[in-house]
Motif scaffolding. Structure first.
Motif, short mmCIF file in Angstrom:
data_model
loop_
_atom_site.label_atom_id
_atom_site.label_comp_id
_atom_site.label_asym_id
_atom_site.label_seq_id
_atom_site.Cartn_x
_atom_site.Cartn_y
_atom_site.Cartn_z
N CYS A 19 1.02 -1.24 -0.15
CA CYS A 19 0.08 0.03 0.09
C CYS A 19 0.63 1.24 0.01
N HIS A 20 2.03 1.16 0.81
CA HIS A 20 2.87 2.57 0.82
C HIS A 20 3.97 2.45 -0.22
N GLU A 21 4.09 1.53 -1.06
CA GLU A 21 4.69 1.66 -2.23
C GLU A 21 6.31 2.26 -2.05
N GLY A 22 7.15 1.50 -1.00
CA GLY A 22 8.36 2.10 -0.56
C GLY A 22 8.91 0.97 0.39
N VAL A 23 9.99 1.99 1.05
CA VAL A 23 10.83 0.80 1.82
C VAL A 23 10.17 1.12 3.25
N ALA A 24 10.14 0.02 3.95
CA ALA A 24 9.75 0.35 5.43
C ALA A 24 10.86 -0.16 6.30
N THR A 25 11.39 0.64 7.34
CA THR A 25 12.56 0.30 7.80
C THR A 25 12.14 -0.68 9.13
N VAL A 53 11.01 -10.16 -0.42
CA VAL A 53 11.32 -8.78 0.06
C VAL A 53 12.74 -8.73 -0.17
N ALA A 54 13.49 -7.33 -0.27
CA ALA A 54 14.64 -7.29 -0.13
C ALA A 54 15.15 -6.13 0.54
N SER A 55 16.42 -6.04 1.13
CA SER A 55 16.64 -5.14 2.25
C SER A 55 17.77 -4.11 1.53
N GLU A 56 17.55 -2.86 1.69
CA GLU A 56 18.47 -1.78 1.09
C GLU A 56 18.88 -1.04 2.36
N LYS A 57 20.38 -1.02 2.18
CA LYS A 57 21.32 -0.38 3.35
C LYS A 57 21.12 1.16 2.96
N GLY A 58 21.61 2.01 3.82
CA GLY A 58 21.78 3.41 3.76
C GLY A 58 20.65 4.35 4.49
N PRO A 59 20.74 5.59 4.27
CA PRO A 59 19.88 6.58 5.12
C PRO A 59 18.57 6.27 4.55
#
Length: 158
Positions: A19-25, A53-59
């Motif tokens: 629903c939020h179409e982005g990354v969730a920490t 799912v995939a994880s993305e590093k960084g800010p």
């Protein structure tokens, strides 16, 4: 008896992520589930290993969906969580030489196998997109109901 709610919790998270179409920490997900980010990372790792799912590093990093909800079933999520068994009951090994215990174990194991197959078949029929669609329909019905029951004065006052 303790319950394993990981399947429900991860289905919940995945639908929200779509629903939020982005990354969730992990921190955001942990707040949603009222748990610790370490628990989130440990639980969601199986979904990552399966490519859901995939994880993305960084800010601006976090977790993101790599599959559409139409492609994922509750069974997929269940299997990714590597749950040993959905049942807390099982055979006994207290008296392995006893033929009665062995017969009881065979009967219990057979019943559990049948129940497990039925559960997996049912979970395989539910796509995560079905959950999203039902949620959207419920929200639309609630919004419609609220608008039908508002007082004219309340509408004018807004």
């Amino acid at each position: 008896m303790s319950r394993d709610s990981r399947l429900a919790r991860m289905a919940h998270v995945l639908v929200h992520m779509a629903c939020h179409e982005g990354v969730a920490t992990s921190e955001t997900i942990a707040r949603m589930l009222n748990t610790n980010p370490v628990v989130v990372r440990r639980t969601i790792a199986g979904l990552r290993d399966r490519g859901y799912v995939a994880s993305e590093k960084g800010p601006r990093g976090g977790w993101r969906l790599t599959r559409r909800l139409e492609e994922l079933t509750l069974l997929d999520v269940h299997r990714a969580l590597e749950t040993a068994s959905v049942f807390t009951i099982g055979p006994s090994d207290d008296h392995a030489a006893c033929p009665v215990e062995n017969l009881a174990n065979q009967a219990i194991t057979g019943a559990l196998d049948q129940a497990s197959a039925a559960l997996e078949a049912a979970l395989g029929q539910v796509r995560l997109s079905d959950i999203l669609a039902e949620g959207q329909a419920l929200r639309a019905a609630m919004d419609h109901s609220r608008s039908q029951h508002q007082c004219p004065n309340a509408v004018a006052a807004q």
